[in-house]
Each structure stands twice: as C-alpha cells, then as structure tokens.
Design an enzyme around this catalytic site. Sequence first.
Site, mmCIF file in Angstrom:
data_model
loop_
_atom_site.group_PDB
_atom_site.id
_atom_site.type_symbol
_atom_site.label_atom_id
_atom_site.label_comp_id
_atom_site.label_asym_id
_atom_site.label_seq_id
_atom_site.Cartn_x
_atom_site.Cartn_y
_atom_site.Cartn_z
ATOM 1 N N TRP A 104 0.830 -1.212 0.000
ATOM 2 C CA TRP A 104 0.000 0.000 0.000
ATOM 3 C C TRP A 104 0.856 1.250 0.000
ATOM 4 O O TRP A 104 0.535 2.223 -0.675
ATOM 5 C CB TRP A 104 -0.995 -0.027 1.156
ATOM 6 C CG TRP A 104 -1.995 -1.113 0.957
ATOM 7 C CD1 TRP A 104 -2.109 -2.272 1.666
ATOM 8 C CD2 TRP A 104 -2.993 -1.191 -0.081
ATOM 9 N NE1 TRP A 104 -3.115 -3.054 1.150
ATOM 10 C CE2 TRP A 104 -3.674 -2.414 0.079
ATOM 11 C CE3 TRP A 104 -3.370 -0.349 -1.119
ATOM 12 C CZ2 TRP A 104 -4.715 -2.807 -0.768
ATOM 13 C CZ3 TRP A 104 -4.405 -0.740 -1.962
ATOM 14 C CH2 TRP A 104 -5.065 -1.955 -1.784
ATOM 15 N N ASP A 177 -1.352 6.445 6.558
ATOM 16 C CA ASP A 177 -2.438 5.578 6.122
ATOM 17 C C ASP A 177 -2.658 4.568 7.243
ATOM 18 O O ASP A 177 -1.825 3.691 7.472
ATOM 19 C CB ASP A 177 -2.036 4.876 4.819
ATOM 20 C CG ASP A 177 -3.084 3.858 4.351
ATOM 21 O OD1 ASP A 177 -4.124 3.701 5.035
ATOM 22 O OD2 ASP A 177 -2.854 3.224 3.306
ATOM 23 N N LYS A 201 -12.423 -1.984 7.568
ATOM 24 C CA LYS A 201 -11.738 -3.030 8.327
ATOM 25 C C LYS A 201 -12.205 -3.008 9.787
ATOM 26 O O LYS A 201 -12.787 -3.960 10.273
ATOM 27 C CB LYS A 201 -10.216 -2.889 8.265
ATOM 28 C CG LYS A 201 -9.627 -3.288 6.908
ATOM 29 C CD LYS A 201 -9.266 -2.090 6.123
ATOM 30 C CE LYS A 201 -8.379 -2.318 4.921
ATOM 31 N NZ LYS A 201 -8.687 -3.358 3.976
HETATM 32 N N1 PMP Z 1 -4.259 1.243 2.413
HETATM 33 C C1 PMP Z 1 -4.332 0.110 3.131
HETATM 34 C C2 PMP Z 1 -3.375 -0.091 4.272
HETATM 35 C C3 PMP Z 1 -5.284 -0.862 2.812
HETATM 36 O O1 PMP Z 1 -5.361 -1.994 3.511
HETATM 37 C C4 PMP Z 1 -6.175 -0.631 1.738
HETATM 38 C C5 PMP Z 1 -7.257 -1.608 1.335
HETATM 39 N N2 PMP Z 1 -7.126 -2.895 1.683
HETATM 40 C C6 PMP Z 1 -6.047 0.553 1.014
HETATM 41 C C7 PMP Z 1 -5.096 1.469 1.387
HETATM 42 C C8 PMP Z 1 -6.950 0.861 -0.148
HETATM 43 O O2 PMP Z 1 -8.203 1.142 0.362
HETATM 44 P P1 PMP Z 1 -9.480 1.379 -0.530
HETATM 45 O O3 PMP Z 1 -9.837 0.063 -1.107
HETATM 46 O O4 PMP Z 1 -10.468 1.895 0.480
HETATM 47 O O5 PMP Z 1 -9.146 2.398 -1.554
#
Ligand code: PMP
Length: 367
Positions: A104, A177, A201
Amino acid sequence: MTDRTLNFSAGPGVLPLPVLEEAQRDLISLPGVGASPLEVSHRAPWFRSVIDEAEANLRHLLAIPETHRVAFCQGGATQQFSMVAMNLLRGAGRPAEYAVTGAWGTKALAEARKEGDADAIWSGVDGGFVTVPSPSELGHSCSADAAYLHITTNETIQGVEFPVDPQAPDGVPLVADMSSDFCSRPVNVGRYGLIYAGAQKNTGPAGVTVAIVRDDVLTRIPDSLPTMLDYRTFTENGSMYNTPPVFSIYVLMLVTRWLRDEVGGLDAQRTINREKAALVYGAIDASEGFYRGHALPEARSLMNITWRLPSGALERAFVAEAADAGMVELKGHRSVGGIRASLYNAMPPEGARALADFMRSFAARRA
Ligand code: PMP
C-alpha cells in the site's frame, strides 16, 4: 445466528454482531423517523445527530485534540493517496518523503509521484517487506524540510505494523495511512498532521474514509484543487458539502459506539487484539518450522497475520479444510500467496482460538 462463519477477511471485514443486529432492526424504519437509514435525507435532524456522534465517538476513542478536524470522505484510501499529494505536495517546492513498508505504501508513493517529487527514504522492498524502520532509523532518514513524511502504520498485505507512533522532524507533517489498524489501539494523534483510513476493516462498511487533519496542515493547501479533492471542503462544511455516504457513516457511528460502550475504549481493545494475535503467532512459533511467519517478530501486525506452509498444495489444503471447519477468507493476497488471517476488532477471541487449534491439528496431521 448460527450460520455465520468465522470471517478472517482483510476487508471489508467482520463487524460486531450487535451492530449488525441494530442496523437490521432499523433497516425498514428508524424509531421516531419512520423511514430507513437508506432513505433519509442527509439534511434530516436524525443524520445530523448520527454524524455528530460518529465524530464525537472518534474524538473520544482516539483522544483527538482540538487542533485536529475530522472529515468523512469517499473514494477510499486509494483516493487519499492522491488527495494527500494534491493538498500537500502540489506547489510545495520540496519533495515528499515516504517510508515504504509494503504494497500500500508503494501505491501511495506512485500516486504522489504523479503530483510532484516524492522519494522513498526507507524501503523494505529488497527484504521482501518483512519489517518497518525503527523510530531512530526513520528520524535520521527524513529531511527537516520535507513537504511531509508518509507512512503506512499497518501493511494489510504483508502483515507488518509500526509498533509505536513514529515521529517526523519538527515542521514536517507526519501523514499516515491507518486503514487497517485504525481504532485497533490508542494512537498519539497529536504527532500526526494527517491520518486517513478506509472504514471497511475496523470501523464500518466500505464507502466512508475518515481523515483527521491538523489545522496548520489545512493552511498549506493550494486554492486550485477540485472542490471534492480539497480537505477544506470537508472540514469547513461538516463533511456535508455534498451528499455523504449516509448508511456507511451510520454504521461507523454504531461501531464506534460499540467500541466506546461495549469494549470500553482502545486500551481495552488493544489488550484483546494482543491476546488474539498471540494465539495465532504462538501456533506459528510452536510449529517447528511447518508454519513460517512472514513478518519479523518486531514488526508483526496485530491485525493481519501472514505465513507460509511448506508447499502451495499444503496451503490450498489448509484454506479448504479451514473453510470446511467454518473459518473463511484465509487465503493470502494474490501478490504474496500463503495464508493471511485478519483479526480485526470484531473478531472474537474464540475465533482466534479456533484458528490456532485448527493450525495445531492441521500441522499434526500434515507435517
Ligand atoms: N491502504 C491500506 C493499508 C489498505 O489496507 C487498503 C485496502 N485494503 C487501502 C489502502 C486501499 O483502500 P481502498 O480500497 O479503500 O481504496
């Protein structure tokens, strides 16, 4: 409700049963309102009280100081990757710095590079993303004049987590994040210039993304941004410049109320999360190498536990037999393989215990 599985999904993930039951009771008609939360105007008094309580619950749980605004955005954490850079890097005249601890963070950095100069000042890619920088490593790597320092507190795919809040140099906003460990433990919010987290989550369903922004960070935003990509649109209009995701915010309010009243806050939730994670890591460590944990012990995530078995065939058998035993969504992310068990707040300790028991019996049969 006996037909609910033990859901180890990485997200959207398990929600507290009392929250689902309350949402179910309200779904056709809210008491005193006479309509479903799916049908009510966002300008109705009912929703005003919902969004106010959602913010108040977050402020209470995370001890958010008065210096920080709470915004309810859409577009997911992925949109935040771009928004952070548009708001804080565009026109800043100095680079943004990223500590990249997994998939991520890699994506967040790639989006920032579309906006301006952004550097990975620390990356775990060569080691296979098994750890995070120590506070002193991070402190030494970050420049005193960076536009901001970005971290991913918990990498959902690799299962590595910062064990403590890092610190950025004075004057450099720390941006995090927190999508996959938001509200799983207390956080020193005062250290952060900007925190963002998709709700799906630990705090609700998909569709709402929380951003917590410090006032001085808002003053750095250029005036040229599209309205809905400027944090000030949210902070200056109570997240109601346009129609917010009413139902998602309503469920987030119920989840944060549950965390406050039933769990007793984030200290208590962290204790429970530590106990759950210890059960599963304990089963990995006691398996004499049959299970190989991905993360180094000092960076082990309490939320997403990742490990391998000796072969792909055994991993497939593990996932299939676990599903037969009522434990689902254990397959690792397609980019890394192996097994991943997500132990979000709403996963009860019995769920982690059942998984650890299953791991021991599987290893005894197949090792
Ligand atoms: N950052 C992290 C740490 C994630 O776990 C996720 C999704 N699993 C995201 C960003 C992306 O999130 P979204 O699907 O809400 O765009």
